[in-house]
Design a protein around this motif. Structure first.
Motif, PDB file in Angstrom:
ATOM      1  N   ILE A 166       0.727  -0.893   0.027  1.00 56.27           N
ATOM      2  CA  ILE A 166       0.105   0.001   0.091  1.00 56.27           C
ATOM      3  C   ILE A 166       0.937   1.362  -0.023  1.00 56.27           C
ATOM      4  CG2 ILE A 166      -0.175   0.063   2.534  1.00 56.27           C
ATOM      5  CD1 ILE A 166      -2.935   0.738   0.054  1.00 56.27           C
ATOM      6  N   CYS A 167       2.148   1.144   0.465  1.00 54.47           N
ATOM      7  CA  CYS A 167       3.057   2.409   0.727  1.00 54.47           C
ATOM      8  C   CYS A 167       3.370   2.946  -0.652  1.00 54.47           C
ATOM      9  CB  CYS A 167       4.231   2.008   1.339  1.00 54.47           C
ATOM     10  SG  CYS A 167       5.240   3.328   1.485  1.00 54.47           S
ATOM     11  N   PRO A 168       2.873   4.375  -0.554  1.00 56.02           N
ATOM     12  CA  PRO A 168       3.338   4.984  -1.910  1.00 56.02           C
ATOM     13  C   PRO A 168       4.557   5.400  -2.378  1.00 56.02           C
ATOM     14  CG  PRO A 168       2.507   6.598  -0.012  1.00 56.02           C
ATOM     15  CD  PRO A 168       2.476   5.184   0.356  1.00 56.02           C
ATOM     16  N   VAL A 169       5.587   4.998  -1.183  1.00 55.85           N
ATOM     17  CA  VAL A 169       6.983   5.249  -1.528  1.00 55.85           C
ATOM     18  C   VAL A 169       7.672   3.970  -1.507  1.00 55.85           C
ATOM     19  CG1 VAL A 169       6.957   7.794  -0.891  1.00 55.85           C
ATOM     20  CG2 VAL A 169       7.551   5.936   0.717  1.00 55.85           C
ATOM     21  N   CYS A 170       7.051   2.926  -1.615  1.00 52.37           N
ATOM     22  CA  CYS A 170       7.801   1.664  -1.810  1.00 52.37           C
ATOM     23  C   CYS A 170       7.611   1.352  -3.081  1.00 52.37           C
ATOM     24  CB  CYS A 170       7.156   0.403  -0.945  1.00 52.37           C
ATOM     25  SG  CYS A 170       7.966   0.223   0.470  1.00 52.37           S
ATOM     26  N   VAL A 198      14.632  -3.628   8.466  1.00 47.27           N
ATOM     27  CA  VAL A 198      14.864  -3.415   6.790  1.00 47.27           C
ATOM     28  C   VAL A 198      13.977  -2.466   6.487  1.00 47.27           C
ATOM     29  CG1 VAL A 198      15.022  -4.583   4.359  1.00 47.27           C
ATOM     30  CG2 VAL A 198      15.980  -5.718   6.479  1.00 47.27           C
ATOM     31  N   ARG A 199      12.682  -2.774   6.534  1.00 46.12           N
ATOM     32  CA  ARG A 199      11.871  -1.851   5.991  1.00 46.12           C
ATOM     33  C   ARG A 199      11.811  -0.473   6.600  1.00 46.12           C
ATOM     34  NH1 ARG A 199       6.281  -0.026   5.580  1.00 46.12           N
ATOM     35  NH2 ARG A 199       6.006   0.770   3.664  1.00 46.12           N
ATOM     36  N   ALA A 200      12.150  -0.581   8.140  1.00 48.95           N
ATOM     37  CA  ALA A 200      12.200   0.800   8.649  1.00 48.95           C
ATOM     38  C   ALA A 200      13.378   1.803   8.320  1.00 48.95           C
ATOM     39  CB  ALA A 200      12.288   0.520  10.210  1.00 48.95           C
ATOM     40  N   HIS A 202      14.667   1.616   5.292  1.00 51.55           N
ATOM     41  CA  HIS A 202      14.341   2.089   4.030  1.00 51.55           C
ATOM     42  C   HIS A 202      13.308   3.230   4.039  1.00 51.55           C
ATOM     43  CE1 HIS A 202      15.526  -1.744   1.810  1.00 51.55           C
ATOM     44  NE2 HIS A 202      16.304  -1.478   2.434  1.00 51.55           N
ATOM     45  N   MET A 203      12.605   3.324   5.035  1.00 52.73           N
ATOM     46  CA  MET A 203      11.623   4.486   5.125  1.00 52.73           C
ATOM     47  C   MET A 203      12.218   5.798   5.771  1.00 52.73           C
ATOM     48  SD  MET A 203       8.848   3.436   3.842  1.00 52.73           S
ATOM     49  CE  MET A 203       9.877   2.618   2.660  1.00 52.73           C
ATOM     50  N   GLY A 204      13.611   5.637   6.154  1.00 51.41           N
ATOM     51  CA  GLY A 204      14.323   7.023   6.350  1.00 51.41           C
ATOM     52  C   GLY A 204      14.298   7.817   5.250  1.00 51.41           C
ATOM     53  N   ARG A 206      11.968   8.730   3.180  1.00 55.36           N
ATOM     54  CA  ARG A 206      10.812   8.221   2.060  1.00 55.36           C
ATOM     55  C   ARG A 206       9.647   8.559   2.843  1.00 55.36           C
ATOM     56  NH1 ARG A 206      11.629   3.392  -2.001  1.00 55.36           N
ATOM     57  NH2 ARG A 206      14.118   3.474  -2.161  1.00 55.36           N
ATOM     58  N   CYS A 207       9.472   7.889   4.078  1.00 53.47           N
ATOM     59  CA  CYS A 207       8.162   7.941   4.429  1.00 53.47           C
ATOM     60  C   CYS A 207       7.611   9.231   4.800  1.00 53.47           C
ATOM     61  CB  CYS A 207       8.137   7.034   5.990  1.00 53.47           C
ATOM     62  SG  CYS A 207       6.304   7.236   6.966  1.00 53.47           S
ATOM     63  N   ILE A 208       6.272   9.285   4.293  1.00 54.79           N
ATOM     64  CA  ILE A 208       5.720  10.780   4.427  1.00 54.79           C
ATOM     65  C   ILE A 208       4.248  10.625   5.562  1.00 54.79           C
ATOM     66  CG2 ILE A 208       6.296  11.815   2.345  1.00 54.79           C
ATOM     67  CD1 ILE A 208       2.981  10.149   2.610  1.00 54.79           C
ATOM     68  N   ASP A 209       4.572   9.736   6.256  1.00 58.34           N
ATOM     69  CA  ASP A 209       3.675   9.631   7.386  1.00 58.34           C
ATOM     70  C   ASP A 209       2.151   9.747   7.060  1.00 58.34           C
ATOM     71  OD1 ASP A 209       3.023   9.357  10.088  1.00 58.34           O
ATOM     72  OD2 ASP A 209       3.149  11.534  10.380  1.00 58.34           O
ATOM     73  N   CYS A 210       1.658   9.017   6.138  1.00 56.77           N
ATOM     74  CA  CYS A 210       0.254   9.222   5.585  1.00 56.77           C
ATOM     75  C   CYS A 210      -0.580   7.992   6.408  1.00 56.77           C
ATOM     76  CB  CYS A 210       0.018   8.426   4.155  1.00 56.77           C
ATOM     77  SG  CYS A 210       0.531   6.776   3.805  1.00 56.77           S
ATOM     78  N   GLY A 211       0.266   6.922   7.028  1.00 62.16           N
ATOM     79  CA  GLY A 211      -0.342   5.990   7.917  1.00 62.16           C
ATOM     80  C   GLY A 211      -0.971   4.697   7.045  1.00 62.16           C
ATOM     81  N   LEU A 212      -0.838   4.846   5.836  1.00 65.76           N
ATOM     82  CA  LEU A 212      -1.842   3.756   5.000  1.00 65.76           C
ATOM     83  C   LEU A 212      -1.204   2.390   5.543  1.00 65.76           C
ATOM     84  CD1 LEU A 212      -1.907   5.418   1.736  1.00 65.76           C
ATOM     85  CD2 LEU A 212      -3.785   4.778   3.096  1.00 65.76           C
ATOM     86  N   CYS A 213      -0.015   2.216   5.755  1.00 63.77           N
ATOM     87  CA  CYS A 213       0.645   0.905   6.280  1.00 63.77           C
ATOM     88  C   CYS A 213      -0.005   0.399   7.313  1.00 63.77           C
ATOM     89  CB  CYS A 213       2.125   1.097   6.330  1.00 63.77           C
ATOM     90  SG  CYS A 213       2.620   2.204   7.516  1.00 63.77           S
ATOM     91  N   GLU A 214      -0.254   1.237   8.305  1.00 58.48           N
ATOM     92  CA  GLU A 214      -0.870   0.903   9.661  1.00 58.48           C
ATOM     93  C   GLU A 214      -2.205   0.420   9.447  1.00 58.48           C
ATOM     94  OE1 GLU A 214      -1.126   2.700  13.802  1.00 58.48           O
ATOM     95  OE2 GLU A 214       0.850   3.179  12.823  1.00 58.48           O
ATOM     96  N   LEU A 226       6.934   3.697  14.299  1.00 52.83           N
ATOM     97  CA  LEU A 226       8.233   3.169  13.932  1.00 52.83           C
ATOM     98  C   LEU A 226       8.983   3.960  12.950  1.00 52.83           C
ATOM     99  CD1 LEU A 226      10.393   0.581  14.392  1.00 52.83           C
ATOM    100  CD2 LEU A 226       9.246  -0.408  12.756  1.00 52.83           C
ATOM    101  N   TYR A 227       8.186   4.327  11.944  1.00 50.65           N
ATOM    102  CA  TYR A 227       8.759   5.138  10.896  1.00 50.65           C
ATOM    103  C   TYR A 227       8.926   6.569  11.179  1.00 50.65           C
ATOM    104  CZ  TYR A 227       7.249   0.853   8.520  1.00 50.65           C
ATOM    105  OH  TYR A 227       7.307  -0.405   7.998  1.00 50.65           O
ATOM    106  N   ARG A 228       8.185   7.013  12.208  1.00 57.55           N
ATOM    107  CA  ARG A 228       8.269   8.557  12.614  1.00 57.55           C
ATOM    108  C   ARG A 228       9.431   8.620  13.211  1.00 57.55           C
ATOM    109  NH1 ARG A 228       2.351  10.171  15.221  1.00 57.55           N
ATOM    110  NH2 ARG A 228       1.400  10.608  13.235  1.00 57.55           N
TER     111      ARG A 228
HETATM  112  S1  SF4 Z   1       3.315   5.839   6.758  1.00 58.64           S
HETATM  113 FE1  SF4 Z   1       3.413   3.904   6.012  1.00 58.64          FE
HETATM  114  S2  SF4 Z   1       2.547   3.795   4.046  1.00 58.64           S
HETATM  115 FE2  SF4 Z   1       2.642   5.994   4.509  1.00 58.64          FE
HETATM  116  S3  SF4 Z   1       4.724   6.474   3.466  1.00 58.64           S
HETATM  117 FE3  SF4 Z   1       5.128   6.022   5.507  1.00 58.64          FE
HETATM  118  S4  SF4 Z   1       5.649   3.755   5.257  1.00 58.64           S
HETATM  119 FE4  SF4 Z   1       4.386   4.207   3.309  1.00 58.64          FE
END
Ligand code: SF4
Ligand code: SF4
Ligand code: SF4
Length: 265
Positions: A166-170, A198-200, A202-204, A206-214, A226-228
């Motif tokens: 679901i992640c827009p930046v993956c 590993v994923r965390a 990679h989100m450094g 990149r993650c824009i905190d949309c919350g879709l993954c959660e 975690l990504y915050r």
């Molecule tokens: S909050 Fe989750 S889905 Fe959204 S950009 Fe970050 S890692 Fe990707």
């Protein structure tokens, strides 16, 4: 909004427009085109959140010259900025219509769905990490307690890949989460915590905190928190503000500029 999209399609300002359409009572993502211009009457904003920019990325990879319009909330726009700096989309080929952010709050998280709902929240507060915690509150647990709580959360993982998908930046063509040197394939659950670390990492940047993954995670792991944390480090140490501009370089810990070609994902 409908008139604007109709005009864009009729005047060939965009070739397609990604928005939402109500289908059997559900707002679903839909690709509007000039060929089916009457469908524009069904274009809605809706309360649904999909990663329309991820769809745009996949479409652009297959059709690089296509001009794509899409609806954007704030998080979509931040994701677009990341996709521009990583050269996954060309700003010149994208038109956006901004809409208000989600009228309702993000999902109120309980606990993972395999527990009885009435017992879930207290149990999570007792031995896990509440999804609504901020980074500072989560850090107030002592080191050993914090480790146990995170392990409790991460061990719930079903390795469904919903968070990544679901992640827009993956957007990687080959994902490390399926790389046999890092992650054993064919085994469920995944190795904890390497799969998540590993994923965390990679989100450094990149993650824009949309919350879709959660929202996608069937067992309610507090992934956003975690990504915050990871992005907080990137911001503090490298002074890199993820998703705030389309003009910055892709984040790179080595501090060197990265040049990337637009490649199919
Ligand atoms: S909050 Fe989750 S889905 Fe959204 S950009 Fe970050 S890692 Fe990707
Ligand atoms: S998890 Fe990492 S390797 Fe996989 S798609 Fe996301 S950023 Fe790329
Ligand atoms: S969405 Fe949740 S359960 Fe699925 S792989 Fe990601 S963390 Fe694991």
């Amino acid at each position: 909004m409908q008139e604007q999209v109709r005009e864009w399609l009729e005047q060939d300002s965009v070739d397609i427009f990604l928005g939402y359409k109500m289908v059997q009572g559900h707002p679903l993502p839909h690709c509007f085109t000039k060929e089916n211009i009457d469908e524009i009457d069904d274009l809605i904003v809706g309360n649904a959140r999909y990663s329309l920019e991820k769809m745009a990325t996949k479409i652009a990879a297959a059709h690089p010259e296509l001009k794509i319009g899409l609806l954007t909330r704030d998080c979509n726009q931040r994701a677009l900025n990341v996709l521009y700096v990583w050269n996954q989309l060309k700003p010149d080929n994208i038109e956006t219509i901004s809409v208000n952010c989600c009228p309702s709050k993000l999902k109120e998280h309980g606990d993972c769905s395999y527990l009885e709902p009435e017992k879930a929240a207290p149990l999570k507060m007792m031995i896990g990490i509440d999804n609504n915690m901020d980074v500072k509150a989560a850090e107030e647990f002592g080191q050993e307690d914090r480790y146990k709580r995170w392990m409790y959360e991460l061990q719930k993982c079903l390795k469904c890949y919903g968070c990544r998908d679901i992640c827009p930046v993956c957007f990687c063509k080959e994902c490390s989460l399926e790389h046999t040197d890092l992650i054993a394939t064919g085994s469920v659950p995944p190795e904890v915590p390497i799969f998540h670390l590993v994923r965390a990492v990679h989100m450094g940047g990149r993650c824009i905190d949309c919350g879709l993954c959660e929202d996608a995670c069937p067992v309610d792991i507090p992934l956003r928190l975690l990504y915050r944390k990871v992005n907080g480090i990137v911001s503090d140490v490298f002074d890199y503000k993820t998703g705030t501009s389309a003009d910055q370089s892709p984040f790179n810990m080595l501090g060197e500029e990265v040049t990337l070609e637009l490649k199919p994902i």
